[in-house]
Design a protein around this motif. Structure first.
Motif, PDB file in Angstrom:
ATOM      1  N   PRO A   3       0.831  -1.205   0.000  1.00  0.00           N
ATOM      2  CA  PRO A   3       0.000   0.000   0.000  1.00  0.00           C
ATOM      3  C   PRO A   3       0.859   1.246   0.000  1.00  0.00           C
ATOM      4  CG  PRO A   3      -0.645  -1.514   1.736  1.00  0.00           C
ATOM      5  CD  PRO A   3       0.626  -2.023   1.191  1.00  0.00           C
ATOM      6  N   PRO A   4       0.381   2.332  -0.558  1.00  0.00           N
ATOM      7  CA  PRO A   4       1.154   3.575  -0.553  1.00  0.00           C
ATOM      8  C   PRO A   4       1.347   4.075   0.861  1.00  0.00           C
ATOM      9  CG  PRO A   4      -1.096   3.967  -1.301  1.00  0.00           C
ATOM     10  CD  PRO A   4      -0.931   2.490  -1.210  1.00  0.00           C
ATOM     11  N   ILE A 232       3.832  13.567  -8.560  1.00  0.00           N
ATOM     12  CA  ILE A 232       4.115  12.665  -9.683  1.00  0.00           C
ATOM     13  C   ILE A 232       4.637  11.332  -9.176  1.00  0.00           C
ATOM     14  CG2 ILE A 232       5.637  12.311 -11.667  1.00  0.00           C
ATOM     15  CD1 ILE A 232       5.448  15.340 -12.186  1.00  0.00           C
ATOM     16  N   ALA A 233       5.611  11.396  -8.243  1.00  0.00           N
ATOM     17  CA  ALA A 233       6.208  10.170  -7.721  1.00  0.00           C
ATOM     18  C   ALA A 233       5.205   9.340  -6.928  1.00  0.00           C
ATOM     19  CB  ALA A 233       7.413  10.515  -6.849  1.00  0.00           C
ATOM     20  N   ARG A 234       4.358  10.011  -6.190  1.00  0.00           N
ATOM     21  CA  ARG A 234       3.436   9.290  -5.316  1.00  0.00           C
ATOM     22  C   ARG A 234       2.278   8.649  -6.074  1.00  0.00           C
ATOM     23  NH1 ARG A 234       1.847   8.332  -0.287  1.00  0.00           N
ATOM     24  NH2 ARG A 234      -0.376   8.340   0.209  1.00  0.00           N
ATOM     25  N   TYR A 235       1.735   9.327  -7.064  1.00  0.00           N
ATOM     26  CA  TYR A 235       0.489   8.872  -7.660  1.00  0.00           C
ATOM     27  C   TYR A 235       0.653   8.217  -9.029  1.00  0.00           C
ATOM     28  CZ  TYR A 235      -1.360  11.712  -3.897  1.00  0.00           C
ATOM     29  OH  TYR A 235      -1.629  12.225  -2.664  1.00  0.00           O
ATOM     30  N   ILE A 368      -8.095   7.584  -5.809  1.00  0.00           N
ATOM     31  CA  ILE A 368      -7.981   6.742  -7.001  1.00  0.00           C
ATOM     32  C   ILE A 368      -6.897   5.688  -6.830  1.00  0.00           C
ATOM     33  CG2 ILE A 368      -7.358   6.740  -9.450  1.00  0.00           C
ATOM     34  CD1 ILE A 368      -8.678   9.487  -9.661  1.00  0.00           C
ATOM     35  N   THR A 369      -5.724   6.095  -6.333  1.00  0.00           N
ATOM     36  CA  THR A 369      -4.614   5.149  -6.190  1.00  0.00           C
ATOM     37  C   THR A 369      -4.913   4.079  -5.152  1.00  0.00           C
ATOM     38  OG1 THR A 369      -3.548   6.731  -4.682  1.00  0.00           O
ATOM     39  CG2 THR A 369      -2.829   6.753  -6.965  1.00  0.00           C
TER      40      THR A 369
END
Length: 392
Positions: A3-4, A232-235, A368-369
């Motif tokens: 998971p993020p 950008i990096a995270r999603y 969304i992610t």
């Protein structure tokens, strides 16, 4: 896929920035007075969030003014002055307004600023009448007056104006010293009575231009590009089809932000060297911290271990911690810069809109992610086992 990590602080920073940022004030063109006075000319003065409304009757050389500003503290004073012979405060003939400490009523008086060490209530060297003052709903004071412009100034059609704000007034009418910050020192200029325009000296314009460049570079780099690169990096990397494109986008955005930020940092150092005695300690210290953190962060690009390397876990902790710290300090320092530079309120509002927009997009992408990640985990957990069993 794991998971993020927990949501980035940019979402909370957007709300926090909205709370701490001062309410947007009206510009001079939309200000209204209690007695509905109307003036054909109005100027948003370039410092101290001050405004001048005026009309000039060239036939009888009469100048009618309404000067609006907010004292820095409750019980403070505001002043607008004409300097007949010089461009600074010394020698100016001033109209000063403040609220009486005992009655709380606003009053206006004339002061002759013969020198910086001699500021006393006194009649001016030219005729002034219809002096009044009123308080506004946002805590500002408005000075109204009519002035007989001296003959030599009326001929040229230009006067040296000076304005100022100060913290307090003594019981005997003594004005406490105002700050000597950049905004205070720039509160002067030339008022063209015929064209209705105001201008500052060329030196002041040059320094103001450098400050604007410094502010724009740093707002774009630390305040916008670094948060955008983190998003950008995270999603984007959540989507497998975006690999490795997300990495190159992220690296390009952060390297560009660093290059622009270093340029902004350099202009700040130059401005500091040209302004002896003027120090903004918190803004400077945060700027130094940002430069150090970002420089170390850039080196992360060159020491990035492979995904399966045993040190990759520790690299991730270092990289994420430094990145979030840069975002927090960057946004905080941008708002500190706004407070120092005191630009038109539209610029602060525009930056707040950008930050809130980035926060809103982050919130949407976060949802969304998480959906994508959870669906992916669900599919993996229900997939039949297709390996070997007991060697068969």
């Amino acid at each position: 896929m794991a998971p993020p990590p927990p949501p980035p602080p940019i979402i909370w920073l957007c709300l926090w920035a909205l709370i701490i940022s001062p309410a947007v004030s009206l510009t001079c063109s939309s200000q209204k007075f209690k007695k509905n006075e109307v003036y054909p000319n109005c100027l948003d003065l370039p410092s101290l969030s001050s405004y001048l409304h005026f009309s000039y009757d060239s036939a009888n050389t009469t100048l009618s003014i309404a000067f609006v500003a907010a004292p820095p503290k409750s019980g403070g004073w505001i002043a607008w002055a004409i300097n007949p012979k010089a461009t600074g405060m010394a020698g100016s003939q001033s109209l000063v307004a403040y609220k009486n400490s005992s009655t709380g009523t606003a009053q206006v008086h004339t002061y002759d600023v013969a020198s910086y060490g001699s500021i006393v209530p006194k009649d001016l060297s030219f005729e002034v009448w219809d002096k009044t003052v009123e308080s506004t709903s946002d805590g500002s004071l408005a000075i109204f007056a009519k002035i007989k412009v001296p003959a030599d100034l009326a001929t040229s059609g230009k006067i040296n104006q000076v304005w100022q704000v100060g913290p307090s007034v003594g019981d005997d009418g003594t004005l406490a010293k105002h700050d000597f910050a950049s905004a205070n020192l720039q509160a002067k200029g030339t008022l063209d009575l015929k064209s209705g325009q105001s201008a500052t000296g060329s030196g002041g314009n040059d320094k103001l231009k450098k400050k604007n460049i410094h502010g724009i570079l740093n707002a774009v780099s630390w305040g916008i590009l670094f948060p955008l690169g983190a998003m950008i990096a995270r999603y984007i990397r959540t989507f497998e089809s975006a690999d490795p494109a997300w990495f190159y986008l992220h690296a390009s955005c952060q390297v560009s932000a660093y290059a622009i930020g270093v340029a902004g940092w350099g202009t700040g150092l130059k401005l500091g060297s040209e302004s002896p005695g003027i120090t903004y300690s918190a803004h400077r210290n945060i700027g130094i911290a940002l430069f150090v953190l970002a420089t170390v962060q850039i080196f992360a690009l060159f020491i990035r271990p492979k995904k399966d390397h045993k040190y990759r876990f520790y690299w991730n902790i270092y990289h994420h911690s430094f990145g979030y710290a840069i975002i927090v300090l960057g946004i905080v320092n941008v708002f500190k810069g706004f407070s120092i530079l005191s630009p038109e309120h539209k610029w602060r509002t525009a930056y707040m809109i950008v930050i809130i927009a980035l926060g809103g997009i982050s919130l949407l992408l976060e949802a969304i992610t998480w959906v994508v990640v959870l669906k992916r985990k669900s599919k993996k957990s229900t997939k039949p086992y297709d390996g070997y069993n007991n060697g068969n």
